[in-house]
Design an enzyme around this catalytic site. Structure first.
Site, PDB file in Angstrom:
ATOM      1  N   LYS A  27       0.836  -1.208   0.000  1.00  0.00           N
ATOM      2  CA  LYS A  27       0.000   0.000   0.000  1.00  0.00           C
ATOM      3  C   LYS A  27       0.868   1.253   0.000  1.00  0.00           C
ATOM      4  CE  LYS A  27      -2.144   2.387   3.854  1.00  0.00           C
ATOM      5  NZ  LYS A  27      -0.978   3.166   4.057  1.00  0.00           N
ATOM      6  N   CYS A 126      -4.487   8.466   8.171  1.00  0.00           N
ATOM      7  CA  CYS A 126      -4.839   8.131   9.543  1.00  0.00           C
ATOM      8  C   CYS A 126      -4.464   9.244  10.505  1.00  0.00           C
ATOM      9  CB  CYS A 126      -4.133   6.837   9.950  1.00  0.00           C
ATOM     10  SG  CYS A 126      -4.772   5.405   9.071  1.00  0.00           S
TER      11      CYS A 126
HETATM   12  N1  EPU Z   1       6.937  14.827   9.556  1.00  0.00           N
HETATM   13  C1  EPU Z   1       7.023  16.171   9.797  1.00  0.00           C
HETATM   14  N2  EPU Z   1       6.914  17.020   8.730  1.00  0.00           N
HETATM   15  C2  EPU Z   1       6.722  16.577   7.456  1.00  0.00           C
HETATM   16  C3  EPU Z   1       6.626  15.189   7.225  1.00  0.00           C
HETATM   17  C4  EPU Z   1       6.740  14.326   8.298  1.00  0.00           C
HETATM   18  O1  EPU Z   1       7.196  16.600  10.945  1.00  0.00           O
HETATM   19  O2  EPU Z   1       6.638  17.410   6.525  1.00  0.00           O
HETATM   20  C5  EPU Z   1       6.998  13.877  10.693  1.00  0.00           C
HETATM   21  C6  EPU Z   1       5.664  13.179  10.936  1.00  0.00           C
HETATM   22  O3  EPU Z   1       4.777  13.983  11.673  1.00  0.00           O
HETATM   23  C7  EPU Z   1       6.071  11.916  11.650  1.00  0.00           C
HETATM   24  C8  EPU Z   1       7.440  11.607  11.021  1.00  0.00           C
HETATM   25  O4  EPU Z   1       7.895  12.810  10.395  1.00  0.00           O
HETATM   26  O5  EPU Z   1       6.236  12.161  13.016  1.00  0.00           O
HETATM   27  C9  EPU Z   1       7.437  10.498  10.005  1.00  0.00           C
HETATM   28  O6  EPU Z   1       6.477  10.756   8.988  1.00  0.00           O
HETATM   29  P1  EPU Z   1       6.678  10.226   7.507  1.00  0.00           P
HETATM   30  O7  EPU Z   1       6.728  11.404   6.588  1.00  0.00           O
HETATM   31  O8  EPU Z   1       7.798   9.277   7.488  1.00  0.00           O
HETATM   32  O9  EPU Z   1       5.325   9.433   7.272  1.00  0.00           O
HETATM   33  P2  EPU Z   1       4.397   9.452   5.992  1.00  0.00           P
HETATM   34  O10 EPU Z   1       5.174   9.495   4.752  1.00  0.00           O
HETATM   35  O11 EPU Z   1       3.290  10.437   6.195  1.00  0.00           O
HETATM   36  C10 EPU Z   1       4.407   6.847   5.627  1.00  0.00           C
HETATM   37  C11 EPU Z   1       3.358   5.781   5.588  1.00  0.00           C
HETATM   38  C12 EPU Z   1       2.860   5.471   6.990  1.00  0.00           C
HETATM   39  C13 EPU Z   1       4.047   5.032   7.835  1.00  0.00           C
HETATM   40  C14 EPU Z   1       5.138   6.113   7.800  1.00  0.00           C
HETATM   41  C15 EPU Z   1       6.392   5.705   8.552  1.00  0.00           C
HETATM   42  C16 EPU Z   1       2.346   6.125   3.438  1.00  0.00           C
HETATM   43  C17 EPU Z   1       1.158   6.538   2.653  1.00  0.00           C
HETATM   44  N3  EPU Z   1       2.241   6.225   4.755  1.00  0.00           N
HETATM   45  O12 EPU Z   1       3.748   7.997   6.152  1.00  0.00           O
HETATM   46  O13 EPU Z   1       1.945   4.401   6.886  1.00  0.00           O
HETATM   47  O14 EPU Z   1       3.620   4.824   9.148  1.00  0.00           O
HETATM   48  O15 EPU Z   1       5.494   6.432   6.444  1.00  0.00           O
HETATM   49  O16 EPU Z   1       6.944   4.555   7.995  1.00  0.00           O
HETATM   50  O17 EPU Z   1       3.360   5.686   2.891  1.00  0.00           O
HETATM   51  C18 EPU Z   1      -0.008   3.165   7.325  1.00  0.00           C
HETATM   52  O18 EPU Z   1       0.339   2.437   6.389  1.00  0.00           O
HETATM   53  O19 EPU Z   1      -0.996   2.917   8.067  1.00  0.00           O
HETATM   54  C19 EPU Z   1       0.768   4.381   7.585  1.00  0.00           C
HETATM   55  C20 EPU Z   1       0.380   5.308   8.441  1.00  0.00           C
END
Ligand code: EPU
Length: 443
Positions: A27, A126
């Site tokens: 996903k 989420c």
């Molecule tokens: N963060 C910031 N600023 C930003 C971006 C991120 O402060 O501009 C912080 C977030 O708040 C968080 C941390 O950095 O505390 C990590 O966030 P990240 O950007 O890595 O997460 P994401 O890309 O939004 C993806 C997955 C998540 C998974 C995380 C960590 C997708 C669509 N979502 O989220 O998956 O938990 O990476 O591996 O790829 C799930 O599958 O249920 C899910 C939530």
């Protein structure tokens, strides 16, 4: 199982899950590979695509932007994406998708390269923390983009084009690393990204982009160097298997005292999970077709666990594993260091009879960003406890799955409301459950 048009499920717990399920493409890779296709001037073919709603949302979004998307020769599990007539969609059309997914933010770079501007509506996903996009926007600005924040969403332009740059992420964020990759591959000149995320899904996205003609070097110490190219073509790619879904069913097997073979699960992406699973007392066997997970009987062991970016223990594995840890003997300790607000689900487990105490302190070897900031991000789980059925409302994708595992492990009946969300990330969720012998009824 009776099927009606409802998102509420009755679960009769106490039966070990037993049998086989298969996982498809991740996903957290597939929607991004679909976005990458926009950067090309030729069609791309993506296979091993799961039928989940996150894919449907991105498909509709790309179609609004003029990408022709059709099922490939292998049916709905393969997609052919033709970006030859990409255009900016109308704001009204895009707003329909506001709040439904976090993927639209990744369209910024591809749309700026293809049509010169991008409109990004409010994001969904989420609710497991604030989930800001400041790293994304700071990176885009460094490439030369101009971001105009409006009440209806973000208007992004690049009056002087996009130029390669030197960037260092404050934290190795998955989405921000993808943002940089999808923007840098066609920016003018070289981009150096420091403190990048290197999750397997990111490496797979790099493979997709390389197939399209991108030049991307993955250096040591989280450094990625991208040399921009003028044009990119299409790709043919099979998405890597979903390691979150694999871990979810593995934990369900452990918590219910059962045995589940996850066809297509790939060991290399699950190394850290497998180590913890074994330490907790779970057994597994890797074959060339997948991984078998089971509870060997007897006691499970308490473990100390800290979530982290790859190659650490994924935050998405934590919620299902915590349910299994309620059945382990002794005190398990959890330190969540990726999201500041991902322990809310433990309240419901306590209502089922689990003994879990949450803390704002960092209960781990390494103090994290959330220590001293009053976020409840550590937990102590005391076990084993017998769980009993309860009335539960699904809070988010992984938290919801952990409620379901708890309901399956509990004695008596539970009502699980809001199960629609499972369609976002778990293909054929109900038939899989049924196939594993779960006693569930829709009502
Ligand atoms: N963060 C910031 N600023 C930003 C971006 C991120 O402060 O501009 C912080 C977030 O708040 C968080 C941390 O950095 O505390 C990590 O966030 P990240 O950007 O890595 O997460 P994401 O890309 O939004 C993806 C997955 C998540 C998974 C995380 C960590 C997708 C669509 N979502 O989220 O998956 O938990 O990476 O591996 O790829 C799930 O599958 O249920 C899910 C939530």
């Amino acid at each position: 199982m009776s099927r009606t048009n409802t998102d509420t499920m009755e679960v009769s717990g106490g039966t070990p899950l037993a049998g086989e399920i298969s996982v498809r493409g991740a996903k957290n890779l597939v929607p991004k590979a679909m976005v990458a296709a926009v950067l090309g001037d030729q069609p791309s073919t993506l296979t091993n695509v799961p039928r989940i709603s996150d894919v449907t949302i991105v498909r509709e979004l790309l179609e609004l932007h003029g990408v022709t998307v059709r099922d490939g020769a292998e049916g709905p599990h393969s997609l052919v994406l033709d970006p030859s007539r990409v255009e900016q969609a109308t704001m009204g059309d895009i707003e329909v998708h506001a709040g439904s997914s976090r993927i639209p933010i990744l369209l910024c770079g591809p749309l700026l390269h293809r049509v010169g501007h991008a409109f990004i509506p409010d994001l969904g996903g989420c609710r497991i923390g604030d989930r800001p996009i400041n790293f994304h926007l700071d990176a885009l600005r460094q490439f030369g983009a101009v971001v105009d924040k409006r009440p209806e969403g973000l208007q992004i332009t690049a009056p002087n084009g996009l130029t390669g740059t030197q960037l260092e992420l404050p934290y190795p964020s998955v989405g921000s690393t993808e943002q940089v990759l999808l923007t840098a591959v066609r920016a003018q000149g070289v981009t150096e990204l420091r403190n990048a995320a290197v999750e397997p899904e990111i490496i797979d996205l790099i493979c997709v982009l390389q197939k399209m003609g991108a030049i991307i070097n993955l250096d040591t110490d989280r450094v990625i160097r991208i040399t921009g190219v003028r044009r990119l073509g299409g790709y043919i790619h099979e998405a890597l298997p979903d390691r979150m879904e694999t871990a979810s069913w593995a934990c369900a097997a452990l918590a219910t005292g059962g045995e589940v073979f996850v066809r297509n699960a790939r060991q290399v992406d699950l190394m850290t999970f497998l180590n913890v699973y074994r330490r907790a007392g779970g057994e597994f066997m890797v074959t060339h077709e997948g991984i078998r997970f089971w509870h060997p009987g007897g006691k499970l062991n308490a473990v100390a666990l800290e979530t982290d970016v790859h190659p650490g223990f994924m935050t998405d594995w934590q919620q299902p594993l915590v349910v299994a840890l309620t059945q382990a003997t002794g005190l398990s300790i959890l330190h969540e260091t990726v999201y500041e607000n991902r322990l809310g689900f433990t309240e419901a487990l306590v209502r089922l009879g689990a003994q879990i105490q949450v803390f704002t302190d960092c209960l781990g070897a390494t103090p994290c960003r959330f220590g001293r900031r009053n976020y409840t991000h550590s937990a102590v789980i005391s076990g084993p406890t017998s769980l009993r059925g309860a009335d539960l409302t699904v809070p988010d994708l992984r938290g919801g799955f952990s409620y379901m595992i708890a309901a399956l492990a509990a004695q008596g009946r539970s009502t699980l409301r809001g199960i629609d969300i499972f369609a976002r990330g778990y293909e054929n969720f109900l038939p899989k459950l049924e196939g594993l012998g779960a006693q569930v009824d829709l009502r």
